[in-house]
Enzyme design. Structure first.
Site, PDB file in Angstrom:
ATOM      1  N   HIS A   7      10.433  -8.910  66.647  1.00 26.83           N
ATOM      2  CA  HIS A   7      11.090  -9.509  65.479  1.00 26.83           C
ATOM      3  C   HIS A   7      12.389  -8.761  65.186  1.00 26.83           C
ATOM      4  O   HIS A   7      12.689  -7.770  65.843  1.00 26.83           O
ATOM      5  CB  HIS A   7      10.180  -9.466  64.244  1.00 26.83           C
ATOM      6  CG  HIS A   7       9.883  -8.070  63.758  1.00 26.83           C
ATOM      7  ND1 HIS A   7       8.782  -7.352  64.182  1.00 26.83           N
ATOM      8  CD2 HIS A   7      10.540  -7.260  62.898  1.00 26.83           C
ATOM      9  CE1 HIS A   7       8.785  -6.155  63.584  1.00 26.83           C
ATOM     10  NE2 HIS A   7       9.840  -6.068  62.803  1.00 26.83           N
ATOM     11  N   HIS A  35       5.308 -11.145  60.666  1.00 23.30           N
ATOM     12  CA  HIS A  35       6.726 -11.507  60.562  1.00 23.30           C
ATOM     13  C   HIS A  35       7.308 -11.791  61.942  1.00 23.30           C
ATOM     14  O   HIS A  35       6.965 -11.153  62.928  1.00 23.30           O
ATOM     15  CB  HIS A  35       7.572 -10.462  59.839  1.00 23.30           C
ATOM     16  CG  HIS A  35       7.429  -9.044  60.323  1.00 23.30           C
ATOM     17  ND1 HIS A  35       6.410  -8.603  61.099  1.00 23.30           N
ATOM     18  CD2 HIS A  35       8.200  -7.961  60.095  1.00 23.30           C
ATOM     19  CE1 HIS A  35       6.556  -7.311  61.341  1.00 23.30           C
ATOM     20  NE2 HIS A  35       7.637  -6.893  60.757  1.00 23.30           N
ATOM     21  N   HIS A  70      17.464  -3.875  62.120  1.00 19.63           N
ATOM     22  CA  HIS A  70      16.806  -3.436  63.353  1.00 19.63           C
ATOM     23  C   HIS A  70      16.252  -4.583  64.171  1.00 19.63           C
ATOM     24  O   HIS A  70      15.972  -5.657  63.656  1.00 19.63           O
ATOM     25  CB  HIS A  70      15.687  -2.421  63.073  1.00 19.63           C
ATOM     26  CG  HIS A  70      14.467  -2.992  62.405  1.00 19.63           C
ATOM     27  ND1 HIS A  70      14.261  -2.950  61.052  1.00 19.63           N
ATOM     28  CD2 HIS A  70      13.358  -3.603  62.912  1.00 19.63           C
ATOM     29  CE1 HIS A  70      13.093  -3.506  60.755  1.00 19.63           C
ATOM     30  NE2 HIS A  70      12.521  -3.917  61.863  1.00 19.63           N
ATOM     31  N   HIS A 127       4.438   1.159  57.273  1.00 17.17           N
ATOM     32  CA  HIS A 127       4.977   0.291  56.235  1.00 17.17           C
ATOM     33  C   HIS A 127       3.837  -0.203  55.346  1.00 17.17           C
ATOM     34  O   HIS A 127       2.754  -0.527  55.850  1.00 17.17           O
ATOM     35  CB  HIS A 127       5.620  -0.963  56.836  1.00 17.17           C
ATOM     36  CG  HIS A 127       6.846  -0.697  57.655  1.00 17.17           C
ATOM     37  ND1 HIS A 127       7.933  -0.010  57.182  1.00 17.17           N
ATOM     38  CD2 HIS A 127       7.157  -1.053  58.922  1.00 17.17           C
ATOM     39  CE1 HIS A 127       8.862   0.041  58.129  1.00 17.17           C
ATOM     40  NE2 HIS A 127       8.415  -0.573  59.195  1.00 17.17           N
ATOM     41  N   TYR A 178      11.490   4.078  62.989  1.00 15.77           N
ATOM     42  CA  TYR A 178      12.845   3.550  63.045  1.00 15.77           C
ATOM     43  C   TYR A 178      13.696   4.573  63.769  1.00 15.77           C
ATOM     44  O   TYR A 178      13.658   5.764  63.455  1.00 15.77           O
ATOM     45  CB  TYR A 178      13.428   3.363  61.644  1.00 15.77           C
ATOM     46  CG  TYR A 178      12.980   2.140  60.882  1.00 15.77           C
ATOM     47  CD1 TYR A 178      12.600   0.970  61.522  1.00 15.77           C
ATOM     48  CD2 TYR A 178      12.973   2.160  59.502  1.00 15.77           C
ATOM     49  CE1 TYR A 178      12.218  -0.144  60.799  1.00 15.77           C
ATOM     50  CE2 TYR A 178      12.591   1.043  58.760  1.00 15.77           C
ATOM     51  CZ  TYR A 178      12.216  -0.109  59.411  1.00 15.77           C
ATOM     52  OH  TYR A 178      11.854  -1.207  58.688  1.00 15.77           O
ATOM     53  N   GLU A 221      13.107  -0.529  66.224  1.00 22.49           N
ATOM     54  CA  GLU A 221      11.801  -0.109  65.728  1.00 22.49           C
ATOM     55  C   GLU A 221      10.808  -0.242  66.866  1.00 22.49           C
ATOM     56  O   GLU A 221      10.872  -1.185  67.660  1.00 22.49           O
ATOM     57  CB  GLU A 221      11.345  -1.015  64.570  1.00 22.49           C
ATOM     58  CG  GLU A 221       9.933  -0.695  64.078  1.00 22.49           C
ATOM     59  CD  GLU A 221       9.436  -1.632  62.969  1.00 22.49           C
ATOM     60  OE1 GLU A 221       9.591  -2.864  63.104  1.00 22.49           O
ATOM     61  OE2 GLU A 221       8.884  -1.122  61.980  1.00 22.49           O
TER      62      GLU A 221
END
Lengths: 309, 109
Positions: free
Chosen positions: A154, A201, A216, A248, A257, A267
């Protein structure tokens, strides 16, 4: 749920400052597999377990950042339908000829309200993951070279009108809202996480004063242990780490990151949860945004909101 | 190993920087502060400085943040500059230059 329409993130095209240094980084430190170079000087990579020809393309440029982010759609009829739906919605599109990107079919390209270029395509040559489709092994040597993520997963993009992005992705492309962070006023979204699959996501956006920015591009690892192994490899190679390994709160992924040699944030993450269309979106309030972004530190670092390319 | 003394004019901070690493990395390695730290790769522009005096080597950096004209005048990104001798620098980078306007209220960090 039958998976139709927009299937998944397909490729990211990223600008780098020094091509040779970047090829070395993406090949030997990230452990991506180089699959080709074209006459424009673009270099193509895939992750070891991906089957299509490319998922990450770099090109040398005077500035870092993201050139375009693409999604693969299920069929050529889907591509035609999305093209006409986008235009009917009021979003101009252009066609990029098949073969412009190596081994990739015709692309429909359009600019979203935050100024980023998004592409859709239906066809990309299947080159396989190095193992047979008949009686395969579980993994191969490429799975252990460098960080060796399994797929490009993503991206998170920064720009002004993320409400316009959400509307377009939901109403035209069939994405759904999975999580969001509210600003201090309790109504405005600071950030949104959208899915087109059962992933937590497939793309995310943060509201930002400047359009067209990259926060990112993210790559998937199989386990927390592999996230820690990735961190060791980063230190062995003096890679610039932003934050992590940590977790997260939003999407619950375990994460690092870090930056490529041109300052593009990447990431590597694992975990998170699976989402279904009957799942209610998760909301994070401004007061708890620190815990949402970095679950262990429980505070935002300056760099999260201000360092982008 | 060859070290050179770097002075950050704004804060008066000084530190010794190995000539094989960047002025920014040298500062970070010793836990010193003064120059904002971003991507460390010449891409984000956060660590922009002006070289007041001293010789240095530099690498390619993003034109979004340093124009050719600026670069010729000694405005550079600290992450792309390695010292060749004693240097004095002045900070130009604004850490919060890009922060979302709506979210400009101080973020507790």
């Amino acid at each position: 749920m039958a998976m139709t329409g927009v299937l998944r993130p397909g490729h990211a095209i990223v600008r780098v400052l020094d091509l040779e240094e970047s090829i070395d980084f993406y090949t030997n430190v990230m452990g991506l597999v180089e699959t080709g170079r074209d006459k424009l000087g673009r270099v193509y990579f895939k992750c070891w377990d991906e089957r299509d020809h490319n998922s990450f393309v770099i090109q040398q440029a005077p500035s870092a950042g993201i050139e375009a982010f693409a999604f693969k759609v299920r069929t050529k009829a889907d591509l035609e339908k999305f093209d006409s739906d986008l235009r009917a919605y009021g979003c101009p599109t252009e066609r990029v000829a098949a073969g412009d990107l190596l081994e990739t079919g015709e692309r429909v390209r359009f600019k979203i309200p935050t100024g980023h270029l998004i592409e859709l395509y239906a066809e990309k040559k299947e080159v396989g993951n190095g193992m047979s489709n008949v009686n395969p092994e579980a993994w191969c040597a490429a799975a252990e070279k460098g960080i060796a993520p399994t797929r490009m997963d993503h991206c998170l993009l920064y720009g002004g009108d993320i409400d316009g992005n959400q509307k377009l992705f939901k109403e035209v492309l069939g994405f759904d809202l999975v999580e969001r962070v509210k600003l201090e006023d309790g109504t405005t979204d600071l950030a949104i996480w959208l899915t087109t699959s059962i992933k937590a996501h497939d793309i995310a956006f943060v509201r930002h004063a400047e359009d067209g920015k990259l926060h990112h591009v993210s790559f998937l690892l199989d386990s927390w242990e592999k996230v820690l192994r990735a961190a060791d490899i980063m230190s062995m190679n003096r890679v610039s780490i932003d934050i992590g390994p940590t977790r997260h709160g939003i999407t619950r992924g375990t994460t690092i990151y870090f930056f490529d040699p041109s300052g593009n944030r990447l990431e590597t993450f694992s975990g998170g949860y699976q989402w279904y269309p009957d799942t209610e979106p998760v909301t994070w309030t401004w007061e708890e945004v620190g815990r949402g972004i970095f679950y262990h530190d429980r505070k935002l670092n300056d760099r999260f909101l201000s360092v982008v390319t | 190993m060859v070290y050179h003394v770097i002075t950050i004019e704004d804060t008066g901070e000084t530190y010794k920087c190995d000539e094989r690493i960047s002025v920014l990395e040298g500062m970070e390695n010793l836990g010193k502060k003064g120059i904002p730290v971003g991507c460390r790769g010449g891409g984000c522009g956060v660590c922009k400085i002006e070289i007041v005096s001293g010789n240095y080597k530099k690498r390619v950096m993003s034109r979004d943040h340093v124009s050719e004209e600026e670069e010729a005048k000694g405005m550079v990104l600290a992450c792309r500059v390695k010292p060749l001798g004693e240097m004095t620098v002045r900070v130009l980078g604004k850490m919060k230059k890009n922060v979302c306007k709506v979210a400009e209220q101080p973020v507790e960090v």
